[in-house]
Design an enzyme around this catalytic site. Structure first.
Site, PDB file in Angstrom:
ATOM      1  N   ASN A   1       1.126  -1.174  -0.170  1.00  0.00           N
ATOM      2  CA  ASN A   1       0.125  -0.155   0.027  1.00  0.00           C
ATOM      3  C   ASN A   1       0.951   1.341  -0.033  1.00  0.00           C
ATOM      4  O   ASN A   1       0.422   2.327   0.370  1.00  0.00           O
ATOM      5  CB  ASN A   1      -0.986  -0.178   1.037  1.00  0.00           C
ATOM      6  CG  ASN A   1      -0.189   0.013   2.470  1.00  0.00           C
ATOM      7  OD1 ASN A   1       0.861  -0.013   2.712  1.00  0.00           O
ATOM      8  ND2 ASN A   1      -1.081   0.329   3.430  1.00  0.00           N
TER       9      ASN A   1
ATOM     10  N   ASP B   1      10.353 -16.759  21.352  1.00  0.00           N
ATOM     11  CA  ASP B   1      11.525 -15.877  21.351  1.00  0.00           C
ATOM     12  C   ASP B   1      12.068 -15.851  22.870  1.00  0.00           C
ATOM     13  O   ASP B   1      11.478 -15.997  24.066  1.00  0.00           O
ATOM     14  CB  ASP B   1      10.659 -14.418  21.401  1.00  0.00           C
ATOM     15  CG  ASP B   1      11.674 -13.336  21.472  1.00  0.00           C
ATOM     16  OD1 ASP B   1      12.408 -13.362  20.415  1.00  0.00           O
ATOM     17  OD2 ASP B   1      11.726 -12.513  22.244  1.00  0.00           O
TER      18      ASP B   1
ATOM     19  N   GLU C   1      14.118 -20.140  21.002  1.00  0.00           N
ATOM     20  CA  GLU C   1      15.450 -19.437  20.688  1.00  0.00           C
ATOM     21  C   GLU C   1      16.059 -19.417  21.815  1.00  0.00           C
ATOM     22  O   GLU C   1      15.807 -19.193  22.921  1.00  0.00           O
ATOM     23  CB  GLU C   1      14.994 -17.915  20.431  1.00  0.00           C
ATOM     24  CG  GLU C   1      16.287 -16.910  20.169  1.00  0.00           C
ATOM     25  CD  GLU C   1      16.004 -15.583  20.255  1.00  0.00           C
ATOM     26  OE1 GLU C   1      16.899 -14.734  19.761  1.00  0.00           O
ATOM     27  OE2 GLU C   1      15.186 -15.281  20.969  1.00  0.00           O
TER      28      GLU C   1
HETATM   29  C1  NOJ Z   1      15.050 -11.992  20.105  1.00  0.00           C
HETATM   30  C2  NOJ Z   1      14.553 -11.485  18.963  1.00  0.00           C
HETATM   31  O1  NOJ Z   1      14.707 -12.385  17.847  1.00  0.00           O
HETATM   32  C3  NOJ Z   1      15.024 -10.111  18.708  1.00  0.00           C
HETATM   33  O2  NOJ Z   1      14.849  -9.715  17.716  1.00  0.00           O
HETATM   34  C4  NOJ Z   1      14.190  -9.301  20.025  1.00  0.00           C
HETATM   35  O3  NOJ Z   1      14.876  -7.885  20.015  1.00  0.00           O
HETATM   36  C5  NOJ Z   1      14.539 -10.020  21.305  1.00  0.00           C
HETATM   37  N1  NOJ Z   1      14.358 -11.271  21.417  1.00  0.00           N
HETATM   38  C6  NOJ Z   1      13.823  -9.310  22.401  1.00  0.00           C
HETATM   39  O4  NOJ Z   1      12.237  -9.936  21.927  1.00  0.00           O
HETATM   40 CA    CA Z   2       2.605  -1.313   3.813  1.00  0.00          CA
END
Ligand code: NOJ
Ligand code: CA
Length: 590
Positions: free
Chosen positions: A59, A235, A289
Site C-alpha cells: 500500500n 522468543d 530461541e
Molecule cells: C530475540 C528477537 O529475535 C530479537 O529480535 C528481539 O529484539 C529480542 N528477542 C527481544 O524480544
Molecule cells: Ca504497507
C-alpha cells in the site's frame, strides 16, 4: 496425525531434473523407500523466515504487510518452502519492531487486519504450506493493558503479572544489565518500585511465577492454533524463569548475562506444563530461541521424552566470531566443531535446526562466505549446500535465497535498531569506545544488515515499495534481485530450489548420520550423511583457491548428485581425489 507427502515427485522435481544437466548432475529421483523411524513433518520441512516489515509493501506506506506476503506465496512455493515462520505480526508500538507486543490477539495495523491474516493463512494452506508464528512471552510491551494496569498501584490485580522490586541503596534492585543498554531495571514513578526488563525499557518481563500469566499465554496460543497456525518460534524462551532471589551477577557474568538469565530454576516445569496444556493437543512444530543455552543443556529442551520443545536455535554458529557487538576472526575448524557439537546435542531423542542467519544477524554470505562481486554468488551457493545438508530442520531467512549482502552503512544515522541506540549510549557516548571502532564492528555485526527490504526487482527501491522504505534498500538491488534470479537457471535462487528438492527426495540427507571426515582441515568441509545403505559425501571448499582433496581410504564416489556450479568437470567414479574449485560445494553419492 497428518504426515506430509514424503517421497512424492512434484512438478518442481521435473523442473529440477530438466535443469540438472547444466551442472553435470547425475541426480536421479530416489525410489520409494521406507519412512525412517522418528520421521515427522517438521523434520522434513524447510522453513523460511519472513520479517514482515521488510518483505513486501502493497500500500505504499514503506512498510511490508500481510497482503504483501500473500502476494509472494507462489514465489515461496516455487522455491520449495514448506513452512513459513512469521516474525511478530501483532499489535505493537514497535519499540523493537514487533518484539514488544501490545495486544497478542490483534494484527499490527501497519501490517493489515485479521481478515488479511486469515486470507494469508488460507492461501498458504491452499498451497500445502504451513505457518508458524512468533511467541514473544518473556516480555510484553509496556503499552499492553496488563502493564498499564500493573504499574498503577501495588495492589492492582495485574501487579503480579510483572516483576516489581524495591530499589537497593538508592539504585536498582540488582546489577542485571539489559541487552539493549543500561540497567535491566526501570524505576516507575507511580509506586517508586522498579520493574525488570531484560530488553528495552518498553519491554517489561512477564512474571511466569504467576499461574494467571501462564494461563493467559496458553489461551493466546490456543487462539492462534485454533485459527490454524502450526506452531511457534519462541522468543528467548529460556529466560521465562527468573533466578530465585534475583541476586547480583558475579563480575565475570556481566558481559554475558544470558547464561544466567537462561538458567532459571523453573523453565523446564513451565515448558512441560505448556506442552501438557497446549502443544500436546495439536499437531505442532516448536522451536525455541535458546540464547544462553549451552550444548550440555540443550537436550533438556529438545529430548522428545521430556515433552518440551521440538527444536532450539543454537547460537554457536552465528555467534562463532562475536563478542557482543564486536566481530572476531573465525576459522573453518571452529565452525566444524560447532556443527559437530550441535549434531551431538540432537542425540537419538532430539532434533536440531540448521540456520546461518535471521533478523538478528548479518547476512550469511557477508558473514561466512565472500560477498565480493566475483565470489558472492558461488559462495552463497556453497553456504546453502552446507545449510541444507545438515541433520536438522533448515531455517532460511528472507533474501538469503538471493545471496543478499550486508548493507554499506556509513554513520550511526544509518541505523534504526533499538539495540544499536542503547549500545551507542553505553559504549560510545560514555567515552569507553571510540565511535569509529564501534562503527567498524557494527558494519559487520548489526542486525539491520538483515533487515533491509527484500530486493524483488531492479525497479526503484528494489520493487519493495512504491513509497519511502522504512529502512534503506541495499543499493546493490539493481544487480541482486529476485526477478533476475528467477529468470537465471544458474542463480543462487535456483541453487536453493534444487537443494530443497534434492533434500526432500533423499531421506539420508534429512535423517542420516552426520560425520565430519576431516575436522582439522582449514580449507575444506568434508562430511558424510548415512542412512542404512545410502551414503552421501558433501565437499565444500571455503577458499578462493583450487584445493585438491584426497578422499579417505575406502571412500569411493559413485555419482555427483548436485554441484553449485563451480566444478569444472564431473568426478570420475572411484577417483582417489577431487580437485575442488574455489567455493565449490558438491554433494556426491558414495
Ligand atoms: C530475540 C528477537 O529475535 C530479537 O529480535 C528481539 O529484539 C529480542 N528477542 C527481544 O524480544
Ligand atoms: Ca504497507
Amino acid at each position: 496425525m497428518f504426515r506430509r507427502k514424503f517421497f512424492g515427485i512434484t512438478a518442481m522435481a521435473a523442473v529440477a531434473l530438466s535443469l540438472a544437466p547444466l551442472y553435470g548432475s547425475a541426480y536421479a529421483a530416489t525410489p520409494q523407500a521406507p519412512i525412517p523411524p522418528g520421521a515427522a513433518w517438521w523434520k522434513e520441512a524447510v522453513v523460511y523466515q519472513v520479517y514482515p516489515r521488510s518483505f513486501n509493501d502493497t500500500n505504499g506506506d514503506g512498510i511490508g504487510d500481510l497482503n504483501g506476503i500473500t502476494a509472494k506465496l507462489d514465489y515461496l512455493k516455487t522455491l520449495g518452502v514448506d513452512v513459513i515462520w512469521l516474525s511478530p505480526h501483532f499489535d505493537s508500538p514497535n519499540a523493537d519492531n514487533g518484539y514488544d507486543i501490545r495486544d497478542y490477539r490483534k494484527v499490527m495495523a501497519e501490517f493489515g487486519s485479521m481478515d488479511d491474516f486469515d486470507r494469508m493463512l488460507a492461501e498458504m494452506k491452499k498451497r500445502g504450506m504451513r505457518l508458524i508464528i512468533d511467541l514473544v512471552v518473556n516480555h510484553s510491551s509496556d503499552e499492553h493493558q496488563w502493564f498499564v494496569e500493573s504499574r498503577k498501584s501495588k495492589d492492582n490485580p495485574y501487579r503480579d503479572y510483572y516483576i516489581w522490586r524495591d530499589g537497593k541503596d538508592g539504585g536498582a534492585p540488582n546489577n542485571y544489565p539489559s541487552f539493549f543498554g543500561g540497567s535491566a531495571w526501570e524505576k516507575d514513578e507511580a509506586t517508586g518500585q522498579y520493574y525488570l526488563h531484560y530488553f528495552a525499557r518498553k519491554q517489561p518481563d512477564l512474571n511466569w511465577e504467576n499461574p494467571k500469566v501462564r494461563n493467559e499465554v496458553y489461551d493466546t496460543m490456543r487462539f492462534w492454533l485454533d485459527k490454524g497456525v502450526s506452531g511457534f518460534r519462541m522468543d528467548v524462551i529460556p529466560f521465562i524463569s527468573k533466578q530465585n532471589g534475583l541476586s547480583d551477577l558475579p563480575a565475570d557474568k556481566l558481559a554475558h548475562p544470558e547464561f544466567v538469565y537462561a538458567n532459571g530454576p523453573r523453565v523446564h516445569d513451565y515448558l512441560q506444563e505448556m506442552n501438557r496444556e497446549v502443544l500436546s493437543r495439536y499437531d505442532t512444530m516448536t522451536v525455541g530461541e535458546a540464547f544462553g543455552v549451552t550444548f550440555e543443556q540443550a537436550p533438556l529442551f529438545t529430548d522428545a521424552r521430556r515433552k518440551e520443545l521440538n527444536m532450539i536455535f543454537h547460537f554457536d554458529i552465528v555467534r562463532l566470531d562475536r563478542d557482543g557487538w564486536r566481530k572476531k576472526d573465525w576459522t573453518l575448524p571452529q565452525l566444524k566443531a560447532a556443527y559437530a557439537q550441535i549434531d551431538r546435542t540432537g542425540g537419538t531423542h532430539g532434533w536440531n535446526t540448521s540456520f546461518l542467519t535471521n533478523h538478528d544477524n548479518p547476512r550469511s554470505v557477508s558473514h561466512f562466505g565472500d560477498d565480493s562481486p566475483e565470489w558472492r554468488a558461488v559462495s552463497a551457493k556453497a553456504l546453502a549446500t552446507m545449510m541444507l545438508t545438515q541433520r536438522g530442520t533448515p531455517f532460511l531467512y528472507q533474501g538469503d535465497e538471493l545471496g543478499m549482502t550486508n548493507y554499506p552503512f556509513r554513520g550511526i544515522e544509518d541505523y534504526n535498531d533499538v539495540e544499536v541506540k542503547g549500545q551507542w549510549h553505553d559504549f560510545v557516548e560514555s567515552g569507553k569506545v571510540p565511535a569509529e571502532e564501534y562503527l567498524s564492528h557494527l558494519r559487520q555485526t548489526s542486525r539491520d544488515n538483515a533487515r533491509t527490504p527484500m530486493q524483488w526487482s531492479a525497479a526503484p527501491n528494489g520493487g519493495f515499495t512504491s513509497g519511502k522504505p522504512w529502512l534503506a534498500v541495499n543499493p546493490n538491488y539493481t544487480r541482486i534481485n529476485a526477478a533476475s534470479q528467477v529468470e537465471d537457471a544458474g542463480s543462487v535462487y535456483h541453487h536453493y530450489r534444487r537443494l530443497m528438492e534434492v533434500r526432500r527426495q533423499t531421506p539420508a540427507l534429512i535423517h542420516g548420520e552426520f560425520r565430519d571426515l576431516d575436522p582439522a582441515n582449514p580449507k575444506v568441509f568434508a562430511y558424510t550423511r548415512t542412512l542404512d545403505d545410502k551414503r552421501y559425501l558433501v565437499l565444500i571448499n571455503f577458499t578462493r583457491e583450487t584445493v585438491v582433496y584426497g578422499l579417505p581410504e575406502g571412500l569411493k564416489i559413485a555419482a555427483t548428485v548436485l554441484d553449485n556450479g563451480a566444478a569444472q568437470q564431473p568426478v570420475q567414479p572411484g577417483a582417489a581425489s577431487v580437485s575442488l574449485q574455489p567455493w565449490q560445494a558438491t554433494i556426491y553419492e558414495l
